[in-house]
Scaffold this active site. Sequence first.
Site, mmCIF file in Angstrom:
data_model
loop_
_atom_site.group_PDB
_atom_site.id
_atom_site.type_symbol
_atom_site.label_atom_id
_atom_site.label_comp_id
_atom_site.label_asym_id
_atom_site.label_seq_id
_atom_site.Cartn_x
_atom_site.Cartn_y
_atom_site.Cartn_z
ATOM 1 N N TYR A 180 0.837 -1.212 0.000
ATOM 2 C CA TYR A 180 0.000 0.000 0.000
ATOM 3 C C TYR A 180 0.870 1.259 0.000
ATOM 4 C CZ TYR A 180 -3.867 3.056 1.580
ATOM 5 O OH TYR A 180 -4.824 4.048 1.700
ATOM 6 N N LYS A 198 0.788 4.044 -2.886
ATOM 7 C CA LYS A 198 0.372 5.421 -2.594
ATOM 8 C C LYS A 198 1.539 6.397 -2.754
ATOM 9 C CE LYS A 198 -4.008 4.750 -1.655
ATOM 10 N NZ LYS A 198 -5.033 5.158 -2.627
#
Length: 252
Positions: A159, A163
């Site tokens: 993640y 991101k």
Amino acid sequence: MSIGLDLSGKTALVTGGSRGIGRECSKRLAAAGANVIVNYHKSEEKVLEVVKEIREAGGEAEPFRADIAKLDEVQALFTHIREKYGRLDVLVNNAGIIRDMLLLSMELSDWDRVMDLNLKGAFLCTKFAAEIMMPQHAGKIINISSIGAIKCGRGQSNYAAAKGGLISFTRACAVELSGKGIQVNAVLPGMIETDMSRRVRKLAGDAILKSIPAGRYGVPADIANMVVFLASDLSDYICGQAISVDGGMSVS
Ligand code: NAP
């Protein structure tokens, strides 16, 4: 004097608009006057609910199902936008998932799925959106990244990479598109009360709350308000920025 927060006559696409942050972005963009295409993947009942709420409040919206991680489905979504509206003024790349797992236990499929939706999906939508926005010489692209890109949590290597990649992607796109009248920016939400963060908030108890100077978790409206601002003419000179909306979490 009008200060330019009016989005009347604008067409906006919000990916992952059926729940959480995307849902609130859809509602607030519509409340500001935009005609909103609310993308969803699995939550049909929820998306019909939000579209109904928008229409009952006097706004304009329609649902569109597409898995944002899949090229053919994103293509179909943008073909629909071209044919029905002939323009696109605002894109909110919001659809995202987590597949938290400590590094040594992380499977390639956990990595790929998170990359596919959070990063590749944003690339696909941005590319198709820019094709429509360039001849207009105008457009706003808002990427929903995460504070998790800079304040990394355990079990979030996939993640954080996705991101963080989205922040770099935002900057690179701003370099290419700002001169064409298209502003590209990223919003980095902190810990926001949605389905996605429920498990972490439950597991962490008060520990996370204590690390938020504002003393509360964020709510989807906190993020949607920034998105509406970035979608408006008021943000015309803001290009390639990563703006944290996190109650001060990133500076504590
Ligand atoms: P959420 O409540 O879990 O909602 C996720 C949304 O993404 C849903 O509308 C879902 O639609 C959609 N979605 C999932 N897979 C999709 C796919 N393949 N194609 C299209 N849409 C898909 O999440 P959230 O908390 O609102 O998060 C929204 C964004 O903010 C994400 O990018 C997330 O990473 C980011 N963010 C959240 C937080 C937080 O604390 N909540 C913090 C930082 C960043 P369906 O239900 O219809 O499948």
